[in-house]
Motif scaffolding. Structure first.
Motif, PDB file in Angstrom:
ATOM      1  N   SER A  34       0.831  -1.209   0.000  1.00 19.63           N
ATOM      2  CA  SER A  34       0.000   0.000   0.000  1.00 19.63           C
ATOM      3  C   SER A  34       0.863   1.256   0.000  1.00 19.63           C
ATOM      4  CB  SER A  34      -0.924   0.008   1.214  1.00 19.63           C
ATOM      5  OG  SER A  34      -1.850  -1.033   1.137  1.00 19.63           O
ATOM      6  N   ILE A  38       0.341   3.601  -3.007  1.00 19.52           N
ATOM      7  CA  ILE A  38      -0.563   4.694  -2.648  1.00 19.52           C
ATOM      8  C   ILE A  38       0.134   5.806  -1.865  1.00 19.52           C
ATOM      9  CG2 ILE A  38      -2.621   5.323  -1.342  1.00 19.52           C
ATOM     10  CD1 ILE A  38      -3.674   2.576  -1.744  1.00 19.52           C
ATOM     11  N   LYS A  96      -7.325   4.269  -3.989  1.00 23.28           N
ATOM     12  CA  LYS A  96      -6.881   3.138  -3.172  1.00 23.28           C
ATOM     13  C   LYS A  96      -7.320   1.793  -3.739  1.00 23.28           C
ATOM     14  CE  LYS A  96      -6.594   5.186   1.411  1.00 23.28           C
ATOM     15  NZ  LYS A  96      -7.081   5.069   2.792  1.00 23.28           N
TER      16      LYS A  96
END
Length: 194
Positions: A34, A38, A96
């Protein structure tokens, strides 16, 4: 003298500790993915800052209107800021989404691996007899009638939820405070009547 690995494998907690350890490693891997996809990008940082600014502005506008009688112009400004906040939250959720797909793939692979390792094997004992609904989840895939037996799936599920959520808070990856749970990919309907 026995080796430490032999002591751990013969321990009555070895299966439980293995599942918890794998859950911790999986949470770290998922948060690393992540972060790469992101949290380190400029797009995420700008979206997060715009959500934070809009939520602070909305808070101050609502506290100001609570003190002063509401005017139509103030109401329109509040509506504009709320719609901007909802739009930014939706954009953040879509942003996301790509990382969510990769993380889901990792979790499915790890769960399949653990399922094959601990199939039909109780990995923990619950300190209580759960209610029927919880027992169906905690006893999933186990033969036997002991209601305090806990399957790998239930322990992994509990560990994954708690460890990953706390790891996100610790690393500062929790969602911005203005992004309400209902303002995401599938927002809740507006309750205002125009």
């Amino acid at each position: 003298m026995a080796t430490p690995q032999f002591l751990l494998s013969s321990s009555k907690y070895s299966d439980s500790l293995t599942v918890v350890g794998i859950s911790i490693c999986t949470a770290i891997i998922c948060e690393t993915i992540s972060w790469i996809l992101i949290y380190r990008t400029n797009s995420y940082k700008s979206l997060k800052s715009s959500i934070d600014k809009a939520s602070k502005k909305l808070e101050t506008m609502k506290t100001d209107t609570a003190k002063i009688t509401t005017k139509k112009s103030k109401t329109k400004k509040i509506d504009r800021v709320e719609s901007s906040l909802k739009e930014s939250s939706r954009d953040l959720s879509l942003f996301k989404f790509k990382s969510g797909a990769v993380v889901a793939l990792v979790l499915v692979v790890v769960f399949g691996l653990l399922n094959s390792l601990f199939e039909g094997k109780a990995v923990a004992k619950l300190p209580f007899q759960p209610i029927t609904l919880v027992m169906k989840m905690s006893h999933r895939g186990l033969s036997g009638t002991d209601p305090t037996d806990c399957s790998m799936a239930f322990l992994y599920f509990l560990c994954s939820i708690s460890i990953r959520t706390n790891l996100q808070k610790f690393l500062g990856f929790s969602p911005p405070r203005g992004s309400a749970p209902g303002a995401g990919f599938l927002p809740l309907p507006d309750t205002k009547t125009n």
